[in-house]
Scaffold this motif. Sequence first.
Motif, short mmCIF file in Angstrom:
data_model
loop_
_atom_site.label_atom_id
_atom_site.label_comp_id
_atom_site.label_asym_id
_atom_site.label_seq_id
_atom_site.Cartn_x
_atom_site.Cartn_y
_atom_site.Cartn_z
N CYS A 24 0.98 -1.21 -0.10
CA CYS A 24 0.08 0.01 0.24
C CYS A 24 0.88 1.19 -0.06
O CYS A 24 0.53 2.16 -0.63
CB CYS A 24 -0.97 0.14 1.14
SG CYS A 24 -2.25 -1.23 1.24
N VAL A 30 0.15 7.02 3.39
CA VAL A 30 -1.21 6.47 3.67
C VAL A 30 -1.32 6.67 4.99
O VAL A 30 -0.71 6.61 5.95
CB VAL A 30 -1.17 5.10 3.27
CG1 VAL A 30 -2.60 4.32 3.62
CG2 VAL A 30 -0.72 4.73 1.71
N ASP A 34 -6.83 4.09 6.58
CA ASP A 34 -7.08 3.65 5.37
C ASP A 34 -6.66 2.23 5.68
O ASP A 34 -7.04 1.00 4.85
CB ASP A 34 -6.41 4.04 4.16
CG ASP A 34 -7.32 5.65 3.91
OD1 ASP A 34 -8.45 5.46 3.99
OD2 ASP A 34 -6.63 6.40 3.73
#
Length: 99
Positions: A24, A30, A34
């Motif tokens: 990710c 990030v 999330d």
Amino acid sequence: MDIPFLEKQLKALADKNRLIILSCLKSGEVCVCDLVEVLGLSQPAVSQQLKKLEQAEIVTSRKVATWKHYRIVDEPSPVLQAALSQLENKSVYHYEPCY
């Protein structure tokens, strides 16, 4: 590279959830909120995984309001670079703003 550092990084990389987190993060920073959605784990469980990656100098974080945002370190070690090259970018969908 010294052996204790290499050992710490390899141990941190040897976990499915931490590898998904790195997939990710390949696309950029990030929010932990999330990552909770992607992994389907509780926020404390995700934070523990991120803490291990941070202690191994694989990721770094910054606080935004009440949440932390994580990204891969600016100068990844050769071991980390090799691992990242084997991981596909995993899309992170932003379900709701977290701040």
